[in-house]
Design a protein around this motif. Structure first.
Motif, short mmCIF file in Angstrom:
data_model
loop_
_atom_site.label_atom_id
_atom_site.label_comp_id
_atom_site.label_asym_id
_atom_site.label_seq_id
_atom_site.Cartn_x
_atom_site.Cartn_y
_atom_site.Cartn_z
N ALA A 1 13.86 14.54 8.40
CA ALA A 1 12.94 15.64 8.10
C ALA A 1 11.78 15.74 9.08
CB ALA A 1 12.42 15.49 6.67
N ARG A 2 11.30 14.59 9.53
CA ARG A 2 10.15 14.59 10.43
C ARG A 2 10.38 15.40 11.69
NH1 ARG A 2 5.46 12.49 11.42
NH2 ARG A 2 5.73 12.13 13.65
N LEU A 3 11.62 15.54 12.10
CA LEU A 3 11.91 16.28 13.34
C LEU A 3 11.50 17.74 13.22
CD1 LEU A 3 15.38 14.94 14.51
CD2 LEU A 3 13.09 14.20 15.17
N LEU A 4 11.41 18.25 11.97
CA LEU A 4 11.03 19.64 11.79
C LEU A 4 9.54 19.86 12.02
CD1 LEU A 4 13.18 20.33 8.61
CD2 LEU A 4 13.52 21.34 10.88
N LYS A 5 8.78 18.75 11.99
CA LYS A 5 7.33 18.87 12.10
C LYS A 5 6.81 18.65 13.50
CE LYS A 5 6.73 17.42 7.31
NZ LYS A 5 6.55 16.23 6.48
N ILE A 6 7.66 18.12 14.35
CA ILE A 6 7.24 17.82 15.72
C ILE A 6 7.56 19.02 16.61
CG2 ILE A 6 7.59 16.26 17.67
CD1 ILE A 6 8.62 14.22 15.62
N PRO A 7 6.63 19.42 17.47
CA PRO A 7 6.95 20.52 18.39
C PRO A 7 8.14 20.15 19.26
CG PRO A 7 4.64 19.84 18.61
CD PRO A 7 5.29 18.89 17.67
N VAL A 8 9.08 21.06 19.44
CA VAL A 8 10.29 20.74 20.20
C VAL A 8 9.97 20.36 21.64
CG1 VAL A 8 11.90 22.06 18.80
CG2 VAL A 8 10.72 23.17 20.71
N GLU A 9 8.80 20.80 22.11
CA GLU A 9 8.41 20.45 23.48
C GLU A 9 8.19 18.93 23.61
OE1 GLU A 9 6.75 22.79 21.65
OE2 GLU A 9 8.01 24.39 22.50
N ASP A 10 7.90 18.29 22.48
CA ASP A 10 7.63 16.84 22.52
C ASP A 10 8.87 15.99 22.29
OD1 ASP A 10 5.12 17.78 22.81
OD2 ASP A 10 4.38 17.15 20.86
N TYR A 11 10.03 16.63 22.16
CA TYR A 11 11.25 15.88 21.87
C TYR A 11 11.64 14.95 23.01
CZ TYR A 11 12.75 18.11 17.48
OH TYR A 11 12.85 18.52 16.18
N GLY A 12 11.42 15.40 24.23
CA GLY A 12 11.85 14.60 25.39
C GLY A 12 13.30 14.87 25.73
N ASP A 13 13.81 14.16 26.72
CA ASP A 13 15.15 14.44 27.22
C ASP A 13 16.25 13.71 26.46
OD1 ASP A 13 14.27 16.23 29.13
OD2 ASP A 13 13.87 14.65 30.58
N LEU A 14 15.88 12.68 25.72
CA LEU A 14 16.89 11.92 24.99
C LEU A 14 16.57 11.93 23.50
CD1 LEU A 14 17.31 8.87 27.38
CD2 LEU A 14 18.90 10.77 27.03
N LEU A 15 17.57 12.21 22.70
CA LEU A 15 17.33 12.32 21.26
C LEU A 15 17.32 10.97 20.54
CD1 LEU A 15 19.36 15.52 20.32
CD2 LEU A 15 16.89 15.27 20.60
N TYR A 16 18.18 10.03 20.97
CA TYR A 16 18.31 8.81 20.19
C TYR A 16 17.03 7.97 20.15
CZ TYR A 16 23.23 10.00 19.73
OH TYR A 16 24.41 10.64 19.43
N PRO A 17 16.32 7.85 21.26
CA PRO A 17 15.00 7.18 21.17
C PRO A 17 14.05 7.93 20.24
CG PRO A 17 15.73 7.32 23.45
CD PRO A 17 16.70 8.15 22.66
N LEU A 18 14.18 9.27 20.22
CA LEU A 18 13.35 10.08 19.32
C LEU A 18 13.68 9.77 17.87
CD1 LEU A 18 11.42 12.68 19.12
CD2 LEU A 18 13.55 13.96 18.77
N TYR A 19 14.98 9.71 17.54
CA TYR A 19 15.39 9.38 16.17
C TYR A 19 14.81 8.03 15.77
CZ TYR A 19 19.18 12.82 16.92
OH TYR A 19 19.92 13.93 17.20
N GLU A 20 14.85 7.09 16.69
CA GLU A 20 14.41 5.75 16.36
C GLU A 20 12.90 5.70 16.19
OE1 GLU A 20 16.65 2.83 18.30
OE2 GLU A 20 15.19 1.22 18.00
N ARG A 21 12.20 6.37 17.10
CA ARG A 21 10.73 6.36 17.08
C ARG A 21 10.21 7.09 15.85
NH1 ARG A 21 10.35 8.46 21.91
NH2 ARG A 21 9.68 10.54 21.25
N GLU A 22 10.76 8.27 15.58
CA GLU A 22 10.18 9.13 14.54
C GLU A 22 10.83 8.94 13.17
OE1 GLU A 22 7.53 10.71 15.09
OE2 GLU A 22 7.46 10.57 17.28
N CYS A 23 12.10 8.56 13.15
CA CYS A 23 12.81 8.53 11.87
C CYS A 23 13.35 7.14 11.53
CB CYS A 23 13.96 9.53 11.88
SG CYS A 23 13.49 11.15 12.53
N HIS A 24 13.08 6.16 12.37
CA HIS A 24 13.58 4.79 12.16
C HIS A 24 15.09 4.76 11.96
CE1 HIS A 24 9.43 3.76 12.04
NE2 HIS A 24 9.23 4.60 11.05
#
Lengths: 240, 240
Positions: A152-175
DNA sequence: CAGTGGTCTAGACCACGGT
DNA sequence: CCGTGGTCTAGACCACTGA
């Protein structure tokens, strides 16, 4: 250690360790206790513990570093799609393609997506569409479906802040750590929209890579469909 | 056991066993002496011999059968191309497609073929072209290159007697067992001749599977290029 | 240097397969 | 029933890592 008594001890140990990793009692890139220490804790012979660990190493969940310890391994997918799609390699070192999120929305899961993600049809999922480019040239167009529950948290973060790789994002933001994945390859012909996005002609062949990614607990976390030019497709397999 | 002294003992044992298999001292589908027997012969601990054998099992050269013994494994490729190309499965059991040899000749190796087969350019090779069909429908068109050295006998046998599978033929007639292979996938567009042979339209995408097959001694024995309709192509990969 | 994984030994007992 | 591989134990010593 409440696993099936009939299973070999090293298997039950493997399952228990795997559970601990899934529960994040030991986190990715973190060292486990030493083999002797673990063997003592579980009151088994060092050789048996060793075999349990060995199994998890082969399965890719753990990683041994001689003289240092045994570590929880996080899957590294940076090279995955690029085993399929050849791209200009600037000097041979792996280049991470730029990511451009074209669309993000919440929607009810269709029947097929629900089946893939092992949720009920109609449950909320997050849908992403993105394009990946290398040196400005379109390489892939990707569609991604994630269950809303842990993401769910991914809906609250601006897509510009996602970065080039999603899996580190999943880990950082969604554990959520991705442990492994299954990929399905097939060939299709480009429709109008896709052809425009990939900058190719309508009807040119494209390779479709569908990926189902799993967490350490073995549950599906992400369903992804990537399309790229068949001309750039190449892949090597070992057969035995 | 004249292998590098610095290597671990189980590695040297593995190499020695592998050599014996390559030299056909133990033949495919034949049982080796028991673990304890081998350990005694080599004067090593059973556990060490066990590990050497385990390595070869993982590599696919040996196969253990509980209560019976350890056997030399021959690679089984009957299902290989059909992991890539979906075809009508009559009841689910694997169907071996009919083989139709379209052409057989001896010719000097071109530069690329020579490189693949690790021979000199200009050396004699056997070239085969065949078509594979299921229930009369063309599935694949294959081109095959073999070094003349161990395969000369194939030129003397009527192509009608080749049968539907080549690897058993190689073993029966030329004493060459295929141990493993590497396959390379890519996508191309059908030219006139290929389109006619596969019964598709010119310009339709085809998947190209190039296979380099190796013997137990690790030397390349066969180079093969198979082409089939991309529409029937599908493939699954595990990623870690 | 102390602590880690890597190698190697030397057994015991069990489960399975074929006779 | 015997011989096979499968599991499990209980150590010893080595090679590598980082402090």
């Amino acid at each position: 250690m409440q696993f099936d008594e009939r299973l070999p001890l090293y298997q039950r140990l493997r399952d228990d360790l795997a559970t601990k990793i899934a529960e994040r009692i030991w986190k990715p890139d973190e060292a486990l206790p030493s083999e002797l220490n673990l063997a003592a804790q579980y009151r088994v012979a060092p050789g048996t513990m060793r075999r349990a660990i060995e199994t998890l190493v082969v399965e890719g969940m753990l990683e041994r570093r001689q003289g240092r310890g045994t570590y929880v391994r996080r899957a590294d997918f940076t090279g995955s799609l690029f085993r399929f799609f050849r791209h200009v390699e600037a000097g041979g070192e792996p280049v991470i393609p730029k990511s451009e999120i074209l669309l993000r929305k919440e929607q009810p899961a269709g029947k097929d997506v629900a089946a893939k993600l092992a949720i009920a049809a109609g449950d909320s999922v997050i849908y992403l569409k993105r394009r990946r480019l290398i040196e400005g040239a379109a390489l892939l167009v990707e569609e991604i479906w994630l269950p809303k529950r842990p993401f769910a948290r991914l809906l609250k973060i601006p897509v510009e802040d996602y970065g080039d790789l999603l899996y580190p994002l999943y880990e950082r933001e969604c554990h959520c750590s991705i442990a492994r994945a299954e990929e399905f390859l097939s060939v299709d012909l480009a429709q109008t929209a896709l052809a425009r996005q990939l900058n190719i002609k309508v009807g040119e062949p494209v390779v479709v890579v569908e990926r189902l990614a799993f967490g350490f607990d073995g549950r599906p976390l992400e369903w992804r469909r990537s399309r790229g030019r068949a001309k750039q497709f190449h892949y090597k397999v070992e057969i035995r």
